[in-house]
Design a protein around this motif. Sequence first.
Motif, PDB file in Angstrom:
ATOM      1  N   UNK A 166      50.965  44.040  32.336  1.00 47.88           N
ATOM      2  CA  UNK A 166      49.945  44.839  33.039  1.00 47.88           C
ATOM      3  C   UNK A 166      48.613  44.997  32.302  1.00 47.88           C
ATOM      4  N   UNK A 167      48.637  45.120  30.963  1.00 50.42           N
ATOM      5  CA  UNK A 167      47.395  45.396  30.233  1.00 50.42           C
ATOM      6  C   UNK A 167      46.594  44.139  29.904  1.00 50.42           C
ATOM      7  N   UNK A 168      47.130  42.979  30.233  1.00 53.71           N
ATOM      8  CA  UNK A 168      46.418  41.733  29.957  1.00 53.71           C
ATOM      9  C   UNK A 168      45.514  41.403  31.145  1.00 53.71           C
ATOM     10  N   UNK A 169      44.236  41.185  30.862  1.00 54.54           N
ATOM     11  CA  UNK A 169      43.232  40.972  31.912  1.00 54.54           C
ATOM     12  C   UNK A 169      42.990  39.502  32.217  1.00 54.54           C
ATOM     13  N   UNK A 170      43.338  38.634  31.269  1.00 51.58           N
ATOM     14  CA  UNK A 170      43.032  37.210  31.400  1.00 51.58           C
ATOM     15  C   UNK A 170      43.985  36.541  32.394  1.00 51.58           C
ATOM     16  N   UNK A 171      43.430  35.655  33.195  1.00 46.23           N
ATOM     17  CA  UNK A 171      44.193  34.848  34.154  1.00 46.23           C
ATOM     18  C   UNK A 171      44.884  35.722  35.199  1.00 46.23           C
ATOM     19  N   UNK A 172      44.138  36.657  35.785  1.00 44.96           N
ATOM     20  CA  UNK A 172      44.689  37.526  36.818  1.00 44.96           C
ATOM     21  C   UNK A 172      43.751  37.601  38.009  1.00 44.96           C
ATOM     22  N   UNK A 173      44.341  37.824  39.173  1.00 49.58           N
ATOM     23  CA  UNK A 173      43.550  38.145  40.350  1.00 49.58           C
ATOM     24  C   UNK A 173      43.052  39.584  40.210  1.00 49.58           C
ATOM     25  N   UNK A 174      41.922  39.886  40.861  1.00 47.01           N
ATOM     26  CA  UNK A 174      41.323  41.210  40.682  1.00 47.01           C
ATOM     27  C   UNK A 174      42.270  42.323  41.103  1.00 47.01           C
ATOM     28  N   UNK A 175      43.070  42.095  42.166  1.00 48.19           N
ATOM     29  CA  UNK A 175      43.928  43.174  42.650  1.00 48.19           C
ATOM     30  C   UNK A 175      45.109  43.429  41.725  1.00 48.19           C
ATOM     31  N   UNK A 176      45.447  42.442  40.889  1.00 47.64           N
ATOM     32  CA  UNK A 176      46.524  42.662  39.915  1.00 47.64           C
ATOM     33  C   UNK A 176      46.101  43.656  38.837  1.00 47.64           C
ATOM     34  N   UNK A 177      44.799  43.751  38.608  1.00 49.27           N
ATOM     35  CA  UNK A 177      44.285  44.673  37.599  1.00 49.27           C
ATOM     36  C   UNK A 177      44.431  46.133  38.022  1.00 49.27           C
ATOM     37  N   UNK A 178      44.740  46.357  39.304  1.00 50.01           N
ATOM     38  CA  UNK A 178      44.878  47.728  39.789  1.00 50.01           C
ATOM     39  C   UNK A 178      46.077  48.454  39.189  1.00 50.01           C
ATOM     40  N   UNK A 179      46.983  47.718  38.542  1.00 47.29           N
ATOM     41  CA  UNK A 179      48.120  48.368  37.891  1.00 47.29           C
ATOM     42  C   UNK A 179      47.672  49.279  36.756  1.00 47.29           C
ATOM     43  N   UNK A 180      46.523  48.970  36.132  1.00 49.47           N
ATOM     44  CA  UNK A 180      46.039  49.783  35.006  1.00 49.47           C
ATOM     45  C   UNK A 180      45.559  51.154  35.481  1.00 49.47           C
ATOM     46  N   UNK A 181      44.631  51.240  36.472  1.00 49.38           N
ATOM     47  CA  UNK A 181      44.268  52.585  36.963  1.00 49.38           C
ATOM     48  C   UNK A 181      45.440  53.319  37.588  1.00 49.38           C
ATOM     49  N   UNK A 182      46.388  52.591  38.170  1.00 40.92           N
ATOM     50  CA  UNK A 182      47.564  53.247  38.746  1.00 40.92           C
ATOM     51  C   UNK A 182      48.370  53.959  37.658  1.00 40.92           C
ATOM     52  N   UNK A 183      48.560  53.287  36.525  1.00 39.16           N
ATOM     53  CA  UNK A 183      49.258  53.892  35.380  1.00 39.16           C
ATOM     54  C   UNK A 183      48.490  55.108  34.864  1.00 39.16           C
ATOM     55  N   UNK A 184      47.161  54.972  34.760  1.00 40.12           N
ATOM     56  CA  UNK A 184      46.363  56.051  34.185  1.00 40.12           C
ATOM     57  C   UNK A 184      46.321  57.271  35.104  1.00 40.12           C
ATOM     58  N   UNK A 185      46.242  57.043  36.412  1.00 41.43           N
ATOM     59  CA  UNK A 185      46.264  58.158  37.366  1.00 41.43           C
ATOM     60  C   UNK A 185      47.570  58.935  37.241  1.00 41.43           C
ATOM     61  N   UNK A 186      48.675  58.214  37.069  1.00 40.94           N
ATOM     62  CA  UNK A 186      49.976  58.863  36.935  1.00 40.94           C
ATOM     63  C   UNK A 186      50.033  59.786  35.723  1.00 40.94           C
ATOM     64  N   UNK A 187      49.610  59.293  34.559  1.00 42.98           N
ATOM     65  CA  UNK A 187      49.695  60.136  33.363  1.00 42.98           C
ATOM     66  C   UNK A 187      48.670  61.271  33.411  1.00 42.98           C
TER      67      UNK A 187
END
Length: 260
Positions: free
Chosen positions: A130-151
Amino acid sequence: MIRVSFQELKRFRPIVILALFAMLVYTIFSGDIYDVSVYIQMDFIIKLIVIFSMLAALVFIIIDDYNQNQTMYQRLSVSKTDVFYGKWLSVIFIGAISLIFGIILINVKVAFYLLNDALGFVTSGISSQPLILIDKKWFELLSIPNFFINISIISFIILIVNLKIKYTIQFTNPYEFKYSIPWIVLRVMLLQVVLRLSLIWIEPYFQILNFNSRGHYLIIREQNQFLIINFLFIPSIFFYFCYFLYFKYHMNHLLNKKET
């Protein structure tokens, strides 16, 4: 509220420095850049450090609430509500700084792997972390704000529960508060379970509102739905917005009672 937040951040500077230093040391000595397990562990450790840095700040804030000699904000023209939100915002800032620094570190390490062995990187599946940004589609990066919103929401709930416990200790019968405090915690936990079960139950019927998955890419892999809320499912946003408003009203009610 902003003034309170910056004041708290100054006070919690050692926590931030310690968290960043721990991430840096771990990154340097975590292992070979070509080892897939290193990145799996790094993703976990970085998230763990972020959570513990926020918890450390929360512990100090809670200890302050039971200190009878509080004078930090008495001369400032801020309300108790602003103090509450300012302290919560400082916890969020601590988590955000730690998380951004951790993301930079893990992606720098990944970049070295990519530069030295591009084919090995592509076939390794490392980019699925989840925390790796390289070689990802933009929507896959949404896992990071999702984690942060939870905590961030969990930290808000902790402060609200502490506020209710403090009020119970100070303004209720001393022979009854020891029974009411477990009930306060249990009630919040039960509400969390009900919300999660409700979202899990309705999610299969409203897949069109679920942005967790796009094409063949799963944004949040192997998510434990009882621990992490999927805020990429639109009803989750609505549920927790109402939940936040309820606690906001409850918090204002408690603070107004304490002032009168």
